[in-house]
Enzyme design. Structure first.
Site, PDB file in Angstrom:
ATOM      1  CB  THR A 286      -0.863   0.073   1.279  1.00  0.00           C
ATOM      2  OG1 THR A 286      -0.015   0.416   2.384  1.00  0.00           O
ATOM      3  CG2 THR A 286      -1.570  -1.230   1.544  1.00  0.00           C
ATOM      4  CG  ASP A 287       1.327   5.887  -1.076  1.00  0.00           C
ATOM      5  OD1 ASP A 287       1.175   6.631  -2.051  1.00  0.00           O
ATOM      6  OD2 ASP A 287       2.260   6.009  -0.254  1.00  0.00           O
ATOM      7  CE1 TYR A 288       3.537   7.571   6.847  1.00  0.00           C
ATOM      8  CE2 TYR A 288       5.481   7.250   5.485  1.00  0.00           C
ATOM      9  CZ  TYR A 288       4.908   7.561   6.703  1.00  0.00           C
ATOM     10  OH  TYR A 288       5.716   7.851   7.775  1.00  0.00           O
ATOM     11  CB  ALA A 290      -3.116   3.308   1.632  1.00  0.00           C
TER      12      ALA A 290
END
Ligand code: GLC
Length: 747
Positions: A286-288, A290
């Site tokens: 995932t992104d940060y 997310a």
């Protein structure tokens, strides 16, 4: 000498391989090894491998948690990001190898976006070069430096198609066009990963942000995205697919929701498209935070639900939210999530650790000797200068003011970017040291040692202070020629850096007007992370250059162009609007039922501005001129499985040798759905000396004609097609041919 740790996995591998003679390929062997490790793991250890935390060496998101070292000791984290350096990565790896039960090596990731120590031009600048070889080399050098500092994995390339320059992250991508962005993204993946991931100077790449993050509503970062499946598949997915086809090892989910489902919980994206359609076999991170953000999106009520829907969508690794670590073991024990699903995710991650050679030697990338030898080597700085030169776009050159004469006596170099240094390496500059960047003033002094250069800041990048105008004008009046260096701060583009207006910040345009009132010849150099509305300058300055943020070698590269040591060849990868009110504006728009007609009120237009952009996609000048002639097709009728050729002759009709990006566009004027007025389908960068002509050709087969029809079938429809070839999307020759029959791919 094998340490106990290595010996254990070494013997395990030997046993497995010896008792499985049928193992054919390295991939089979890695698969077997990963299964063997998986079989030894507890549920908590498995969930640890699905967890990624940042160190506190660098910060790229809202918060950092300090407990990551204890998590490493306890085997509750499988990867760390924002940690680099041979010593520091060795220290963290030692915590895993010496303290955790199974001694599974950590993965170290970082945002190595456009260089690691030697900083290359920001990605949108590199895209302006249309030079795939140079772009691949840029990523290759970044990987050499990053892996010399203990890194195994970069969160790049970013492949978000960007048609809204208000969005700050346009700086990180490859512009507005699916074909160009696909070629560039694949080149970047090849550069980072090389052709052998076990090599100690290659690293796993990440295609991000999946998917369609670049269409965030109103250009406001993290905003919602909503579009037809056709537009998603035809415009936004191709560069991600190009990365998968180039063998990218990981995919990062995007922050945005897509058609109501956040990407991080979007099974259609993460499983149906990525796995079932595209056959992706790496892992999804995932992104940060997310997964935590699914609570804010409002699709999960608590940690457990967020973790569950992310895992079930197909997300393997949780960056920084810690929700997998907190919730998954309990969800399995309650039978709400299958351990089988967790096993699949863990195995994907273990396989990449095996591929990187980390089970053989977890410390192989943390080598102080390599770190000393491989970083900021002279040839890397030279390569960055070459990439930077090629990334510069010449937008205007009235009266051939450029290139500067070597005998020019006095130059006034004026503007906040004249001798500014920090801006030059742009955003996402990894471990880059901005103090090592070469300013424009330094570049000019180095190449024009006999020229007097009066340098004046004139104003700040983003303030209302006009108090230095007078001094700047005074210096301008003493000069033979003026170079204005204007633009944005490095933090005005990149993440969380959307701008509601995209004009020059502060009072820079006022400064430009004051300087132009001296009547002296003016060259304006723009350094920015996005297209800006430069209307007044476009109409009034004598020469105009888009220099983006060019990295460590900025000043030398811009000077190479200003002095003619390099003839500019860049072409815009993104449309420059006249007004923020025109956005979204891009070259491949639809014709509409009422195409603009100046003689007809009731046609698609604005009352207060024309439909044309300030500068079109694919536009860029040279110090020489190129003439296009004799566009010819090998056949005017094309069968379903034919490939026809489009020939074009280009002549250098000017006085300088130069490179030209020859662009091929195709239009389907009548189809079962409305089609863009043109679409880039190929390009070639050629070099010609003065007077030289070259006839080149492009192959055209049905893949260049295909689209999704009303029923979402992929294929090409019989009928006429228009071929356009030129040096810019708004300047082409054309010819047409007929496709004799429709061809549809099997769904
Ligand atoms: C950031 C960015 C992403 C980056 C990640 C790790 O929020 O969105 O592009 O790779 O976090 O730093």
């Amino acid at each position: 000498m094998l340490k106990p740790f290595n010996l254990f996995y070494f013997l395990l591998s030997l046993i497995l391989i010896s008792c499985s003679p049928s193992l054919q390929t390295p991939s089979d062997i890695i698969d077997m090894k990963a299964d063997s490790v998986l079989g030894l793991m507890t549920l908590e250890e498995k969930v640890g491998q699905l967890t990624l935390f940042t160190s506190d060496m660098d910060q790229t998101g809202a918060f950092i948690r300090k407990e990551y070292e204890q998590d490493i000791r306890d085997g509750r984290v499988g990867a760390i990001f924002n940690a680099y350096g041979a010593d520091y990565t060795r220290y963290l790896q030692e915590l895993a190898i010496s303290h955790s039960r199974l001694k599974i090596p950590l993965l170290f990731g970082y945002d190595v976006i456009h260089g690691h120590r030697t900083i290359f031009p920001v990605p949108i600048a590199e895209a302006s070069s249309w030079d795939l070889e140079a772009i691949e080399r840029s990523a290759r050098i970044a990987a050499i430096e990053a892996t010399a500092e203990g890194l195994h994995w970069t969160f790049a390339p970013m492949a978000d198609i960007s048609i809204d320059p208000r969005w700050g992250r346009v700086v990180e991508g490859a512009g507005e066009d699916p074909w160009l962005a696909s070629q560039i993204t694949a080149a970047r993946v090849r550069g980072f990963q090389g052709d052998d991931l076990t090599a100690v100077n290659t690293m796993a790449a990440t295609i991000k942000h999946f998917a369609a993050y670049g269409d965030s509503q109103a250009g406001r970062d993290y905003h919602s995205v909503d579009m037809s499946e056709r537009r998603l598949r035809e415009t936004f997915l191709p560069p991600y697919k190009a990365a998968i086809d180039a063998g990218v090892k990981t995919v990062m989910t995007s922050f945005n929701d897509l058609n109501g489902i956040p990407a991080t919980a979007n099974h259609f994206l993460m499983t149906q498209i990525l796995r079932d359609e595209w056959g992706f076999d790496g892992f999804v991170v995932t992104d940060y935070t997310a997964i935590m953000e699914l609570l804010h999106h409002g699709v999960a009520a608590d940690t457990a639900e967020a973790a569950k829907i992310a895992l079930q969508a197909g997300v393997d690794m949780d960056m920084q939210s810690g929700f997998y670590q907190k919730a998954l073991p309990d969800l399995v024990k309650k039978g709400l999530v299958s351990e089988q699903m967790i096993n699949k995710a863990v195995k994907r991650i273990l396989k990449i650790k095996f591929e990187l050679g980390l089970f053989d030697d977890p410390f192989r990338y943390s080598n102080p000797q390599r770190e000393k030898n491989e970083v900021m080597r002279e040839e890397f700085i030279e390569a960055a200068r070459d990439m930077a030169r090629k990334s510069i776009v010449l937008l205007k050159n009235d009266g051939q003011l450029l290139p500067l004469s070597k005998e020019v006596k006095r130059i006034a170099l004026i503007g906040p970017l004249a001798d500014g240094r920090r801006e030059l390496i742009g955003s996402w500059s990894a471990a880059g040291d901005w103090t090592k960047a070469v300013t424009l003033y330094e570049g000019l002094k180095a190449q024009l040692p006999h020229t007097k250069i009066l340098v004046e800041k004139g104003c700040d990048i983003n303030s209302s202070d006009r108090s230095s105008f007078a001094q700047a004008i005074k210096s301008a009046l003493q000069a033979d020629v003026i170079i204005l260096a204007l633009g944005e701060s490095y933090w005005m583009s990149g993440e969380a850096a959307s701008r509601s207006d995209i004009k020059l910040p502060g009072v820079q345009e006022e400064l430009a007007k004051a300087i132009h009132s001296t009547g002296k010849p003016v060259i304006t150099v723009i350094m920015s992370g996005r297209p800006l509305t430069l209307n007044w300058l476009a109409n009034n300055t004598n020469a105009l250059i888009q220099a983006w943020f060019l990295g460590t070698s900025s000043g030398n590269a811009i000077t190479d162009v200003l002095t003619g040591n390099y003839n500019p060849s860049g072409k815009l990868p993104m449309t420059f609007p006249k007004s923020v009110g025109q956005i979204p504006i891009h070259y491949n728009m639809k014709n509409t039922g009422r195409p603009f007609d100046p003689d007809n009120k009731y046609t698609s237009k604005y009352l207060d501005i024309s439909n044309e952009p300030l500068y079109a996609f694919g536009y860029g000048l040279s110090y020489t001129t190129f003439e296009y002639n004799d566009l010819k097709l090998s056949q005017n009728k094309m069968g379903a499985n034919d490939t026809i050729q489009a020939y074009i002759t280009i002549t250098n009709t000017g006085a300088y040798a130069g490179e030209e990006v020859v662009q091929l566009y195709i239009h389907d004027p009548v189809a079962s759905v409305t089609r863009a007025v043109k679409e880039l389908k190929d390009f070639r960068k050629i070099t010609l000396i003065p007077g030289e002509s070259s006839t080149i050709y492009f192959d055209i087969s049905r893949d260049k004609l295909s689209f999704y029809d009303a029923d979402m079938r992929w294929g090409a429809e019989k009928g006429d097609f228009i071929v356009m070839i030129g040096g810019s999307s708004d300047n082409t020759l054309s010819a047409s041919f007929e496709l004799s029959e429709s061809i549809w791919d099997q769904k």
